[in-house]
Design an enzyme around this catalytic site. Structure first.
Site, PDB file in Angstrom:
ATOM      1  N   ASN A   5       0.860  -1.187   0.000  1.00  0.00           N
ATOM      2  CA  ASN A   5       0.000   0.000   0.000  1.00  0.00           C
ATOM      3  C   ASN A   5       0.898   1.240   0.000  1.00  0.00           C
ATOM      4  O   ASN A   5       1.453   1.607   1.027  1.00  0.00           O
ATOM      5  CB  ASN A   5      -0.900  -0.029   1.253  1.00  0.00           C
ATOM      6  N   TRP A   6       1.009   1.844  -1.167  1.00  0.00           N
ATOM      7  CA  TRP A   6       1.918   2.992  -1.306  1.00  0.00           C
ATOM      8  C   TRP A   6       1.373   4.284  -0.707  1.00  0.00           C
ATOM      9  O   TRP A   6       2.097   5.277  -0.618  1.00  0.00           O
ATOM     10  CB  TRP A   6       2.229   3.207  -2.791  1.00  0.00           C
ATOM     11  N   LYS A   7       0.090   4.308  -0.378  1.00  0.00           N
ATOM     12  CA  LYS A   7      -0.547   5.545   0.106  1.00  0.00           C
ATOM     13  C   LYS A   7      -0.263   6.694  -0.875  1.00  0.00           C
ATOM     14  O   LYS A   7      -0.205   6.446  -2.072  1.00  0.00           O
ATOM     15  CB  LYS A   7      -0.072   5.871   1.527  1.00  0.00           C
ATOM     16  N   HIS A  93      -9.751   2.003   5.237  1.00  0.00           N
ATOM     17  CA  HIS A  93      -8.454   2.268   5.869  1.00  0.00           C
ATOM     18  C   HIS A  93      -8.625   3.375   6.920  1.00  0.00           C
ATOM     19  O   HIS A  93      -9.362   4.334   6.694  1.00  0.00           O
ATOM     20  CB  HIS A  93      -7.423   2.675   4.810  1.00  0.00           C
ATOM     21  N   GLU A  95      -6.876   5.812   7.730  1.00  0.00           N
ATOM     22  CA  GLU A  95      -6.553   7.182   7.291  1.00  0.00           C
ATOM     23  C   GLU A  95      -7.730   7.782   6.525  1.00  0.00           C
ATOM     24  O   GLU A  95      -7.989   8.980   6.598  1.00  0.00           O
ATOM     25  CB  GLU A  95      -5.273   7.161   6.433  1.00  0.00           C
ATOM     26  N   GLU A 161      -5.769  -3.667  11.267  1.00  0.00           N
ATOM     27  CA  GLU A 161      -4.681  -2.699  11.361  1.00  0.00           C
ATOM     28  C   GLU A 161      -4.897  -1.824  12.602  1.00  0.00           C
ATOM     29  O   GLU A 161      -5.661  -0.848  12.543  1.00  0.00           O
ATOM     30  CB  GLU A 161      -4.659  -1.797  10.127  1.00  0.00           C
ATOM     31  N   GLY A 167       2.513   3.031  10.834  1.00  0.00           N
ATOM     32  CA  GLY A 167       3.562   4.025  10.627  1.00  0.00           C
ATOM     33  C   GLY A 167       4.304   4.436  11.885  1.00  0.00           C
ATOM     34  O   GLY A 167       5.017   5.437  11.877  1.00  0.00           O
ATOM     35  N   SER A 205       3.088  -1.282  10.637  1.00  0.00           N
ATOM     36  CA  SER A 205       4.540  -1.361  10.896  1.00  0.00           C
ATOM     37  C   SER A 205       5.160  -2.724  10.570  1.00  0.00           C
ATOM     38  O   SER A 205       6.100  -3.164  11.234  1.00  0.00           O
ATOM     39  CB  SER A 205       4.848  -0.976  12.350  1.00  0.00           C
TER      40      SER A 205
HETATM   41  P1  PGA Z   1       2.668   0.915   7.677  1.00  0.00           P
HETATM   42  O1  PGA Z   1       1.219   1.147   7.023  1.00  0.00           O
HETATM   43  O2  PGA Z   1       3.144  -0.440   7.211  1.00  0.00           O
HETATM   44  O3  PGA Z   1       3.501   2.037   7.150  1.00  0.00           O
HETATM   45  O4  PGA Z   1       2.492   0.953   9.144  1.00  0.00           O
HETATM   46  C1  PGA Z   1       0.309   0.100   6.904  1.00  0.00           C
HETATM   47  C2  PGA Z   1      -0.998   0.600   6.362  1.00  0.00           C
HETATM   48  O5  PGA Z   1      -1.444   1.685   6.741  1.00  0.00           O
HETATM   49  O6  PGA Z   1      -1.633  -0.065   5.521  1.00  0.00           O
END
Ligand code: PGA
Length: 251
Positions: A5-7, A93, A95, A161, A167, A205
């Site tokens: 997942n590159w966001k 997600h 976010e 998650e 992150g 993470s």
């Molecule tokens: P991360 O993100 O591996 O950077 O913690 C995971 C995600 O949000 O899908």
């Protein structure tokens, strides 16, 4: 299943370089375990490169907009994703829940749109640190799973998650992950709509050092990788390491 997942990261050149690198480092069978979710605007170039390289990696989207009778400037719907060769979509997600105010009602509509267009769904759920500390984890997850109620989705994957692990470099204990994954699987089994075992992925993470311990847990059926997926060598190393230690559980 291992999702990159590159966001909101990367550019055209990096998408091409990343795919070329994966083509070099991963066998076709390793590639077929992976889903690449670049920013929407780079999906087309990613699909072109996947075809050019004759790769087995699947293209996924980080988002979609639900069908609506009203015009939606800037919207991208599930049929457009189909048109791009996109086979999976991440919905829910944390976010997007936080920064785009996506609640259960919006998420249910997105789930319906993706399902109607035969796009596999990776539905993310997870508690915040404050919710965990108050002992509300089960309650929060149960509430988030309500977005699925009444829907019969054939290809549904849940990604657990914990928001506090995304992150941050913080990882829950293996016991905690195992307990929560079993809880999610049991909840879905009781929900009348999903009475069979559903795959549950872990995200938050994930990196080279912890990937194989997490993926070796019985209840973990895949990984959702954010930051550590941006570098193609890192991501390939994670995929290879898991492949060596783990025969993925059949679900
Ligand atoms: P991360 O993100 O591996 O950077 O913690 C995971 C995600 O949000 O899908």
């Amino acid at each position: 299943m291992i999702i990159a997942n590159w966001k909101m990261n990367g550019n055209r050149a990096q998408v091409i370089e990343w795919l070329d690198c994966l083509q070099k480092y991963l066998t076709l069978s390793e590639q077929s375990e992976c889903i690449f979710c670049p920013p929407l605007i780079y999906m087309d170039i990613a699909q072109e490169q996947i075809s050019l390289n004759k790769m087995k990696i699947t293209l996924g989207s980080q988002n979609l907009d639900y069908d609506s009778k009203h015009p939606k400037t800037g919207g991208i719907d599930a049929s457009m994703l189909n048109d791009l060769g996109c086979k999976s979509v991440i919905i829910g997600h944390s976010e997007r829940r936080l920064y785009f105010s996506e609640n259960n009602s919006i998420l249910s509509k997105k789930l319906v749109s993706a399902s109607k267009n035969n796009i596999d769904i990776v539905f993310c759920i997870g508690e915040t640190e404050a919710e965990k500390d108050k002992g509300l984890c089960h309650e929060v997850l149960r509430e988030q799973l309500k977005a699925l109620s009444g829907l019969q989705i054939k290809k549904l994957f849940i990604a657990y998650e914990p928001v506090w692990a995304i992150g941050t470099g913080k990882i829950p204990s293996m016991k905690y992950i195992e307990e929560i994954h079993h809880f999610i699987k049991d909840e879905l089994k009781c929900s009348h709509y999903y009475n069979s075992d559903r795959p549950v992925l872990y995200g938050g993470s994930v990196n080279f050092d912890n990937a194989s311990e997490i993926s070796n847990l019985d209840s973990v059926n895949g990984l959702l990788v954010g930051g550590a997926s941006l570098n193609p060598r890192n991501f390939s190393d994670i995929v290879k390491k898991i492949g060596q230690n783990n025969i993925w559980k059949i679900y």
